[in-house]
Write an enzyme that holds these catalytic residues in place. Structure first.
Site, PDB file in Angstrom:
ATOM      1  N   ARG A 160     -16.823  -1.892  -0.307  1.00  0.00           N
ATOM      2  CA  ARG A 160     -17.327  -2.531   0.757  1.00  0.00           C
ATOM      3  C   ARG A 160     -18.660  -2.136   1.032  1.00  0.00           C
ATOM      4  O   ARG A 160     -19.189  -1.268   0.598  1.00  0.00           O
ATOM      5  CB  ARG A 160     -16.360  -1.789   1.872  1.00  0.00           C
ATOM      6  CG  ARG A 160     -15.072  -2.155   1.994  1.00  0.00           C
ATOM      7  CD  ARG A 160     -14.227  -1.399   3.006  1.00  0.00           C
ATOM      8  NE  ARG A 160     -13.762  -0.249   2.675  1.00  0.00           N
ATOM      9  CZ  ARG A 160     -13.226   0.718   3.304  1.00  0.00           C
ATOM     10  NH1 ARG A 160     -12.711   0.301   4.561  1.00  0.00           N
ATOM     11  NH2 ARG A 160     -13.073   1.945   2.641  1.00  0.00           N
ATOM     12  N   ASN A 171     -24.075   9.728  10.873  1.00  0.00           N
ATOM     13  CA  ASN A 171     -24.148   8.517   9.714  1.00  0.00           C
ATOM     14  C   ASN A 171     -25.618   8.000   9.950  1.00  0.00           C
ATOM     15  O   ASN A 171     -26.072   7.292   8.930  1.00  0.00           O
ATOM     16  CB  ASN A 171     -22.990   7.417  10.091  1.00  0.00           C
ATOM     17  CG  ASN A 171     -21.795   7.893   9.005  1.00  0.00           C
ATOM     18  OD1 ASN A 171     -21.909   8.648   8.281  1.00  0.00           O
ATOM     19  ND2 ASN A 171     -20.723   7.473   9.355  1.00  0.00           N
ATOM     20  N   ASN A 195      -8.541   0.668  10.381  1.00  0.00           N
ATOM     21  CA  ASN A 195      -9.745   0.294   9.968  1.00  0.00           C
ATOM     22  C   ASN A 195     -10.566  -0.324  11.186  1.00  0.00           C
ATOM     23  O   ASN A 195      -9.952  -0.829  12.200  1.00  0.00           O
ATOM     24  CB  ASN A 195      -9.881  -0.782   8.890  1.00  0.00           C
ATOM     25  CG  ASN A 195      -8.607  -1.766   8.657  1.00  0.00           C
ATOM     26  OD1 ASN A 195      -7.632  -1.210   9.458  1.00  0.00           O
ATOM     27  ND2 ASN A 195      -8.585  -2.972   8.419  1.00  0.00           N
ATOM     28  N   GLU A 240     -14.088  12.026  11.036  1.00  0.00           N
ATOM     29  CA  GLU A 240     -13.924  12.346   9.563  1.00  0.00           C
ATOM     30  C   GLU A 240     -15.440  12.208   8.887  1.00  0.00           C
ATOM     31  O   GLU A 240     -16.146  11.286   9.173  1.00  0.00           O
ATOM     32  CB  GLU A 240     -12.944  11.351   8.658  1.00  0.00           C
ATOM     33  CG  GLU A 240     -12.807  11.840   7.357  1.00  0.00           C
ATOM     34  CD  GLU A 240     -12.407  13.450   7.559  1.00  0.00           C
ATOM     35  OE1 GLU A 240     -11.335  13.801   8.113  1.00  0.00           O
ATOM     36  OE2 GLU A 240     -13.213  14.364   6.903  1.00  0.00           O
ATOM     37  N   PHE A 241     -15.887  13.279   8.151  1.00  0.00           N
ATOM     38  CA  PHE A 241     -17.224  13.323   7.737  1.00  0.00           C
ATOM     39  C   PHE A 241     -16.978  13.086   6.289  1.00  0.00           C
ATOM     40  O   PHE A 241     -18.155  13.338   5.466  1.00  0.00           O
ATOM     41  CB  PHE A 241     -17.804  14.645   7.837  1.00  0.00           C
ATOM     42  CG  PHE A 241     -18.294  14.694   9.708  1.00  0.00           C
ATOM     43  CD1 PHE A 241     -19.377  13.909  10.126  1.00  0.00           C
ATOM     44  CD2 PHE A 241     -17.621  15.419  10.167  1.00  0.00           C
ATOM     45  CE1 PHE A 241     -19.604  13.836  11.375  1.00  0.00           C
ATOM     46  CE2 PHE A 241     -18.030  15.411  11.762  1.00  0.00           C
ATOM     47  CZ  PHE A 241     -19.111  14.709  12.258  1.00  0.00           C
ATOM     48  N   GLN A 244     -23.716   0.941   7.351  1.00  0.00           N
ATOM     49  CA  GLN A 244     -24.226  -0.291   8.148  1.00  0.00           C
ATOM     50  C   GLN A 244     -23.400  -0.484   9.314  1.00  0.00           C
ATOM     51  O   GLN A 244     -23.966  -0.721  10.381  1.00  0.00           O
ATOM     52  CB  GLN A 244     -24.183  -1.494   7.171  1.00  0.00           C
ATOM     53  CG  GLN A 244     -24.477  -2.949   7.825  1.00  0.00           C
ATOM     54  CD  GLN A 244     -24.763  -3.892   6.888  1.00  0.00           C
ATOM     55  OE1 GLN A 244     -25.588  -3.646   6.110  1.00  0.00           O
ATOM     56  NE2 GLN A 244     -24.407  -5.021   7.129  1.00  0.00           N
ATOM     57  N   ARG A 264       0.843  -1.246   0.043  1.00  0.00           N
ATOM     58  CA  ARG A 264      -0.075   0.153   0.011  1.00  0.00           C
ATOM     59  C   ARG A 264       0.874   1.293  -0.156  1.00  0.00           C
ATOM     60  O   ARG A 264       0.544   2.174  -0.810  1.00  0.00           O
ATOM     61  CB  ARG A 264      -0.989   0.084   1.293  1.00  0.00           C
ATOM     62  CG  ARG A 264      -2.140   0.830   1.224  1.00  0.00           C
ATOM     63  CD  ARG A 264      -3.395   0.484   2.094  1.00  0.00           C
ATOM     64  NE  ARG A 264      -4.454   0.403   1.150  1.00  0.00           N
ATOM     65  CZ  ARG A 264      -5.679   0.739   1.640  1.00  0.00           C
ATOM     66  NH1 ARG A 264      -6.022   0.709   3.117  1.00  0.00           N
ATOM     67  NH2 ARG A 264      -6.702   0.468   1.172  1.00  0.00           N
ATOM     68  N   LYS A 287     -20.570  11.660  15.541  1.00  0.00           N
ATOM     69  CA  LYS A 287     -20.293  10.937  14.220  1.00  0.00           C
ATOM     70  C   LYS A 287     -21.188   9.853  14.029  1.00  0.00           C
ATOM     71  O   LYS A 287     -21.810   9.647  12.842  1.00  0.00           O
ATOM     72  CB  LYS A 287     -18.812  10.432  14.224  1.00  0.00           C
ATOM     73  CG  LYS A 287     -18.385   9.413  13.257  1.00  0.00           C
ATOM     74  CD  LYS A 287     -18.049  10.183  11.788  1.00  0.00           C
ATOM     75  CE  LYS A 287     -18.038   8.995  10.732  1.00  0.00           C
ATOM     76  NZ  LYS A 287     -17.182   9.466   9.797  1.00  0.00           N
ATOM     77  N   LEU A 288     -21.524   8.904  14.775  1.00  0.00           N
ATOM     78  CA  LEU A 288     -22.530   7.926  14.750  1.00  0.00           C
ATOM     79  C   LEU A 288     -23.812   8.538  14.609  1.00  0.00           C
ATOM     80  O   LEU A 288     -24.633   7.807  13.536  1.00  0.00           O
ATOM     81  CB  LEU A 288     -22.589   7.077  16.120  1.00  0.00           C
ATOM     82  CG  LEU A 288     -21.373   6.041  16.480  1.00  0.00           C
ATOM     83  CD1 LEU A 288     -21.861   5.306  17.531  1.00  0.00           C
ATOM     84  CD2 LEU A 288     -21.012   5.315  15.234  1.00  0.00           C
ATOM     85  N   LYS A 321     -20.804   3.347  -4.588  1.00  0.00           N
ATOM     86  CA  LYS A 321     -21.197   4.329  -5.358  1.00  0.00           C
ATOM     87  C   LYS A 321     -20.329   4.775  -6.542  1.00  0.00           C
ATOM     88  O   LYS A 321     -19.304   4.176  -6.614  1.00  0.00           O
ATOM     89  CB  LYS A 321     -21.225   5.690  -4.418  1.00  0.00           C
ATOM     90  CG  LYS A 321     -20.051   6.076  -3.842  1.00  0.00           C
ATOM     91  CD  LYS A 321     -20.328   6.715  -2.559  1.00  0.00           C
ATOM     92  CE  LYS A 321     -20.227   8.388  -3.027  1.00  0.00           C
ATOM     93  NZ  LYS A 321     -20.098   9.231  -1.921  1.00  0.00           N
ATOM     94  N   CYS A 327     -19.298   2.754   6.048  1.00  0.00           N
ATOM     95  CA  CYS A 327     -19.778   3.297   7.207  1.00  0.00           C
ATOM     96  C   CYS A 327     -21.228   3.037   7.626  1.00  0.00           C
ATOM     97  O   CYS A 327     -21.247   2.782   8.603  1.00  0.00           O
ATOM     98  CB  CYS A 327     -19.334   4.926   6.862  1.00  0.00           C
ATOM     99  SG  CYS A 327     -17.878   5.239   7.379  1.00  0.00           S
TER     100      CYS A 327
END
Ligand code: UDX
Ligand code: ADP
Length: 491
Positions: free
Chosen positions: A347, A225, A91, A162-163, A279, A40, A221-222, A340, A277
């Site tokens: 994912r 989403n 992750n 992070e958004f 699910q 990576r 954040k939660l 998308k 994110c």
């Protein structure tokens, strides 16, 4: 109040773009992104900028900064030691085993990163959780750091979620609606918040930097989403009502979206949301509510996931019932595999679920996506977690023996570089990802190359329904009732 060096642990979809933009906006700050994965990091450092993730605009930012004040390395310890601020961007997948399996986030990577920091740090550090984590994760990181710290080193742990959304990450990072920083409400905690804020103030107005306590930041954040995912599930629920009544979900979305209290965004009905994110975070919230003994709240949010599952199944069932209730040995072309457009990320992509449902019925799949690597598609479809068939195959009682997923994928799946080749001789195609190029394909040419009747299933509402119908396609669109409707749908 100066930060000279930032280290980011994790060179993935979050860490890579975030730190590239920080480096471009803060030329006075050295930013080093580290990762355990040598391949990576090699990609991030590649001469021809063949970056490990596809994100519009990212390459240009990396070209501008790499070697100047942006570095990619596997020398994790050195980067930790040199940094004033360390971002943790590793992750946090959903646990696939043990307590909380299928719902709780797996924090093993975060914990490993925290232990590493405690192990090697020789000076004071501000540790920032960037990855989405459960509420109170900062507290756990803090405890690990304190329990393992050496040489009197001091740590402050901040939450700075992070958004960014994939596909628009660079713009989201350059022009965010807001930046959120949560920290301990002590003198040293507030000082750490100000230091991190100083970094963002290089390009973000101070009034757009929201400062809260750590838990509010983690929960925000939660919540963000969960609300976004809930909006998609709500419009998808209405798409089912539209298909049954003759209303059109696009018209409904437009009509309600003009109400300034509702707003027009995130009202695009689809075959279900995907991505790393939504699910994960909603399940994380459900798990948290259950742990807090709030079963009604947990059940409320669980419905968002249940509706998404229903939508995926419902659309797959529509494909099968339209094709005269049997798709065994029929060829179905899948247009789009990413979750998308404008990303190569797969994912939780709804395409995976669509392919799995169709493969379980014996369909032959031709798959085309402009960005996703072939080996990724094969890996996703061969993964046993998404295959009920393989679950059955695992059972020692299973008779006759069920072929492994890999064999099934080898037998049923063909991946193409060219959409026209992928569509030749197909009975039907299903648009699973809203790539712009799918809007401009030559559908007359495609129609002429397909078997008849030729079916078009638009899971993203991007095709011109009337134009395709005029060519001769039988068109089925999410949230739109077709005149010669298929057989009753019984998901
Ligand atoms: C999301 C959040 O938007 C972002 O703020 C957070 O940091 C990470 O999770 P992401 O998953 O990258 O970002 O993409 P997003 O644009 O939110 O789309 C998620 C899924 O919802 C995709 O599968 C998308 O196609 C789907 N979607 C989105 C819809 O089906 N309808 C919509 O109206 C919007
Ligand atoms: P995200 O979408 O959250 O950015 P990714 O999977 O794209 O997730 O990236 C996470 C990265 O973090 C991976 O490249 C992985 O190798 C890296 N990583 C995980 N644990 C560690 C660790 N302890 N130290 C360094 N890198 C890590």
């Amino acid at each position: 109040m100066v930060v000279t060096k930032i280290c980011c642990i994790g060179a993935g979809y979050v860490g890579g773009p975030t730190c590239s933009v920080i480096a471009s906006k803060c030329p006075d700050v050295y930013v080093t992104v580290v990762d355990l994965s040598q391949p990576r990091i090699d990609c991030w450092n590649s001469k021809d900028f063949n970056l490990p993730i596809y994100e519009p605009g990212l390459k240009e930012v990396v070209q501008q900064c790499r070697g100047r004040n942006l570095f990619f390395s596997t020398n994790i310890d050195e980067a930790i030691n040199a940094a004033d601020i360390i971002f943790i961007s590793v992750n946090t997948p959903t646990k696939t085993y043990g307590l909380g399996k299928g719902r709780a986030p797996d924090l093993k990577y975060i914990e490993a990163a925290a232990r590493r920091i405690a192990d090697v740090a020789t000076g004071n550090k501000i540790v920032v959780e960037k990855s989405t984590v459960p509420v109170k994760a900062a507290e756990s990181i803090q405890r690990i750091l304190f329990a393992n710290m050496k040489n009197g080193v001091r740590f402050q742990v901040l939450s700075n979620p992070e958004f960014l959304a994939e596909g628009t990450a660079i713009n989201d990072l350059m022009n965010p609606d807001r930046v959120l920083i949560g920290g301990e409400q002590s003198t040293s905690g507030l000082q750490a918040v100000e230091k991190l804020s100083w970094v963002y103030e290089h390009w973000i107005p101070k009034e757009n930097i929201i400062k809260t306590n750590t838990w509010s930041s983690e929960l925000s954040k939660l919540t963000a989403n969960a609300f976004l995912a809930q909006r998609i599930s709500s419009i998808n629920a209405m798409s089912a009502v539209c298909e049954a009544t003759g209303a059109d979900v696009g018209e409904v979305a437009h009509a309600i979206g003009t109400d300034s209290r509702l707003g027009p965004k995130f009202l695009q009905a689809s075959l279900g949301f995907g991505g790393s994110c939504f699910q994960k975070d909603v399940l994380n919230l459900v798990y948290l509510c259950e742990a807090l003994n709030l079963p009604e709240v947990a059940a409320y949010w669980q419905q968002v996931i249940d509706m998404n599952d229903y939508q995926r199944r419902r659309f797959a069932t529509k494909v099968i019932s339209c094709l005269f209730n049997t798709i065994t040995d029929k060829t179905i072309t899948i247009l789009g595999f990413a979750f998308k457009k404008n990303t190569g990320d797969t994912r939780e992509s709804s395409s995976i679920y669509m392919c799995k449902y169709l493969m379980d019925e014996g369909a032959k799949l031709h798959i085309y996506d402009p960005q996703v690597e072939h080996k990724q598609i094969i890996a996703d479809l061969s993964h046993r977690d998404i295959s009920e068939q393989s679950e059955r195959g695992d059972s020692k009682m299973a008779t006759p023996p069920v072929e492994t997923e890999k064999e099934k994928v080898n037998k049923l799946v063909k991946i193409f570089e060219d959409p026209y080749e992928a569509l030749k001789g197909a009975h039907a195609f299903v648009v699973c990802t809203e790539w712009d190029e799918f809007k401009d394909l030559d559908y007359l040419r495609i129609y002429n190359s397909m078997l008849k009747p030729a079916f078009a299933f638009d899971g993203r509402r991007i095709l011109n329904y009337d134009a395709l119908t005029n060519i001769g396609f039988h068109v089925e669109t999410v949230g739109h009732k077709t005149l010669n409707n298929c057989l009753p749908i019984t998901p």
